[in-house]
Write a protein that holds these residues in place. Structure first.
Motif, mmCIF file in Angstrom:
data_model
loop_
_atom_site.group_PDB
_atom_site.id
_atom_site.type_symbol
_atom_site.label_atom_id
_atom_site.label_comp_id
_atom_site.label_asym_id
_atom_site.label_seq_id
_atom_site.Cartn_x
_atom_site.Cartn_y
_atom_site.Cartn_z
ATOM 1 N N THR A 97 1.211 14.858 -14.158
ATOM 2 C CA THR A 97 1.470 13.750 -13.225
ATOM 3 C C THR A 97 1.419 12.434 -13.995
ATOM 4 N N ARG A 156 -10.678 8.501 -8.842
ATOM 5 C CA ARG A 156 -9.970 7.565 -9.740
ATOM 6 C C ARG A 156 -10.832 7.291 -10.960
ATOM 7 N N ASP A 167 -1.354 2.524 -5.538
ATOM 8 C CA ASP A 167 -2.505 3.375 -5.248
ATOM 9 C C ASP A 167 -3.772 2.533 -5.165
ATOM 10 N N HIS A 168 -3.985 1.710 -6.185
ATOM 11 C CA HIS A 168 -5.145 0.823 -6.171
ATOM 12 C C HIS A 168 -4.962 -0.256 -7.229
ATOM 13 N N SER A 197 0.812 -1.219 0.000
ATOM 14 C CA SER A 197 0.000 0.000 0.000
ATOM 15 C C SER A 197 0.850 1.276 0.000
ATOM 16 N N GLN A 198 2.125 1.129 0.318
ATOM 17 C CA GLN A 198 2.975 2.319 0.298
ATOM 18 C C GLN A 198 3.181 2.815 -1.147
ATOM 19 N N TYR A 199 3.238 1.887 -2.074
ATOM 20 C CA TYR A 199 3.535 2.266 -3.463
ATOM 21 C C TYR A 199 2.386 2.024 -4.438
ATOM 22 N N THR A 228 -5.249 0.286 0.617
ATOM 23 C CA THR A 228 -5.252 0.195 -0.853
ATOM 24 C C THR A 228 -6.571 -0.406 -1.324
ATOM 25 N N SER A 284 1.758 8.102 -13.491
ATOM 26 C CA SER A 284 1.953 6.976 -12.570
ATOM 27 C C SER A 284 2.243 5.722 -13.392
ATOM 28 N N PHE A 325 0.300 2.219 -9.709
ATOM 29 C CA PHE A 325 1.234 2.670 -8.677
ATOM 30 C C PHE A 325 0.985 4.149 -8.355
ATOM 31 N N LYS A 326 1.498 4.565 -7.219
ATOM 32 C CA LYS A 326 1.305 5.962 -6.824
ATOM 33 C C LYS A 326 2.197 6.875 -7.662
ATOM 34 N N ASP A 327 1.824 8.141 -7.676
ATOM 35 C CA ASP A 327 2.661 9.112 -8.386
ATOM 36 C C ASP A 327 4.001 9.246 -7.661
#
Ligand code: NAD
Length: 484
Positions: free
Chosen positions: A358, A477, A208-209, A204-206, A323, A360, A344-346
């Motif tokens: 931006t 999203r 996004d969903h 969940s750190q990297y 996530t 991702s 992945f997250k930005d």
């Protein structure tokens, strides 16, 4: 690439329901392809057992026609087809009566691998298991293969498990979910656990969903009566989408062995949070100008069964807390596609300034059509004009990478049947997994029933009801486009 086909041991495979749709469309053409690739020993036999009053030659004619219609192999000549058909025998058997069982007992050879494929209605599983036992057909190493649906709720799944457990050990039971036999699904495990690259980011750190979409263009077809009693939740989410979710989310098993993998999948299912009704959208195709719509297809003008579902769920564990996982499946949609998308997250800070936009990274895992994976990476747009960024796909299409060898990749059913013969349960659902999946699904369905929930209409050829788009928009999203 040179394909490596490892032959399996000699076997007798009995297909109960050998004249049925599934056997004729998938199982037998699949076995024929394995025979052509040299994986099936020449002495192996396939015994059809069904109600129809046929002899072996009659069944062979039926199978010859099915191979011509449904097998994509064109390298095999008539002599090979004849050789394959000579492996086939047929016995007319009544699962609920005595007809045919003595003959079947005589036909099945001793001291080799036996597999019994229950390609019949689940209401007959208990009868088949009882009669195999009564007539001493098979041994303690025999395998049984059972098809979906495995129950329609937790209670019925438990009953079915108990029925099979009367005569068979869990190590003998192969609950098939053909999604697990797909090449990309296994490749997903290779990518996740064979590379150092992804694992540190797989949390969940990297991330996004994650989105999982299984979109079909077909409607309920001739299965209207069955489908109307189940709907997309029971027919697709509880099994296929849930299995994909497990593989994408599970912890690394210590080894690629059946129980190690299935233990990890089970933990994912048990960690699934109950779904908030605000995060589920049910849909039904029609009413539209394009006929027939869902209610006409199933012959019930007041049906409240969903042919589409989109939902958001979470997995309560250290890896995935926070996530969201978005699942979506439906019939009569814009395109036929099955894919898992990891967004992945930005990057935490853009050194290129706001005008660079931006970006991702996105990993797309396509199950069909055109199995393969694409990793979206951000690069500089070539040429002058400053630092403008561009997303480009690193594409690994199996068809392109493997060229002609793609023809040798077994399809899901072929692979899974060969796994049964080899005694490898890794890609089959264990009884506790199925029960856990129902335990998560049941309250959702009960909630709809309590609230007399009516699915939202959607147009044939669309991406589903508007509310499904809104559900994502509210989270800031977007669904990935549904396209082939
Ligand atoms: P089908 O109705 O086409 O065939 C049923 C078969 O069962 C026939 O061969 C019939 O002779 C046999 N049979 C029926 N009653 C019998 C009895 N009393 N004794 C012995 N044999 C009997 O069904 P199908 O579509 O082939 O489906 C078979 C199983 O596979 C079902 O459990 C179904 O849910 C599952 N399944 C089918 C598909 C598919 O695409 N057809 C997909 C997924 C799962």
């Amino acid at each position: 690439m040179v394909s490596r086909v490892i032959p399996v041991d000699d076997f007798d495979l009995v297909i109960f329901g050998g004249t049925g749709d599934l056997a004729q469309r998938k199982i037998l053409p699949g076995l024929y392809r394995r025979f052509c690739s040299g994986q099936m020993p020449e002495s192996a036999r396939i015994i059809g057992a069904a109600r129809a009053d046929l002899d072996s030659n009659g069944w062979r004619d039926m199978v010859r026609a099915s191979i011509a219609e449904f097998s994509s192999v064109n390298r095999c000549d008539d002599a090979r087809i004849d050789a394959f058909l000579m492996r086939l025998e047929y016995v007319s058997v009544d699962a609920r009566g005595e007809n045919g069982w003595k003959e079947l007992a005589r036909l099945v050879r001793k001291d080799i691998v036996h597999a019994f494929y229950f390609s019949v209605s689940p209401s007959l599983f208990g009868d088949l298991a009882d009669r195999l036992y009564l007539h001493k057909i098979g041994n303690s190493d025999s395998r049984i293969v059972v098809e979906k649906p495995f129950g329609r709720d937790l209670k019925s799944a438990k009953e079915l498990n108990a029925t099979l457990a009367k005569h068979f050990d869990e190590t003998q039971i192969y609950r098939i979910d053909h999604y697990l036999g797909k090449e990309t699904v296994q490749n997903l495990m290779a990518v996740r656990f064979g590379n150092i690259l992804f694992e540190p980011l797989w949390n969940s750190q990297y991330v996004d969903h994650i989105q999982i979409t299984v979109a079909e263009t077909v409607g309920v077809g001739g299965r209207g009566e069955y489908y109307d009693k189940s709907g997309a939740m029971r027919d697709m989410v509880q099994n296929h989408l849930m299995q994909l979710l497990c593989l994408i989310a599970m912890e690394p098993p210590s080894r690629f062995e059946p129980d190690e993998v299935r233990d990890e999948k089970l933990k994912v299912i048990r960690a699934l949070e109950p779904v908030d009704p605000h995060h589920i959208v049910r849909g039904q195709y029609g009413p539209t100008d394009e006929k027939p719509d869902y209610r006409e297809d199933v012959g019930d003008a007041r049906s409240r069964t969903e042919s589409f579902i989109a939902l958001r769920t979470h997995i309560s564990n250290w890896r995935w807390a926070g996530t969201p996982f978005y699942l979506r499946t439906g019939k009569k949609l814009k395109a036929r596609t099955s894919e898992i998308v990891v967004v992945f997250k930005d990057a935490p800070h853009s050194i290129f300034g706001p005008e660079a936009g931006t970006h991702s990274n996105i990993l797309r895992i396509r199950l069909q059509p055109n199995e393969g994976m694409t990793l979206g990476v951000t690069i500089k747009e070539p040429g002058p004009g400053g630092m403008r960024l561009l997303d480009v796909p690193l594409d690994m299409s199996f068809a392109e990478t493997l060229g002609d060898d793609i023809a040798d990749i077994p399809d899901a059913y072929e692979r899974l049947i060969m796994d049964v013969i080899r005694g490898n349960q890794t890609l089959f659902m264990r009884g506790d997994e199925v029960e856990a999946a129902w335990a998560w699904t049941d309250p959702i369905i009960e909630g709809w029933e309590r609230r007399h929930d009516v699915p939202k209409p959607y147009d044939v050829g669309s991406t589903g009801p508007e509310d499904a788009l809104m559900m994502m928009h509210r989270d800031g999203r977007r669904w990935r486009e549904i396209k082939e």
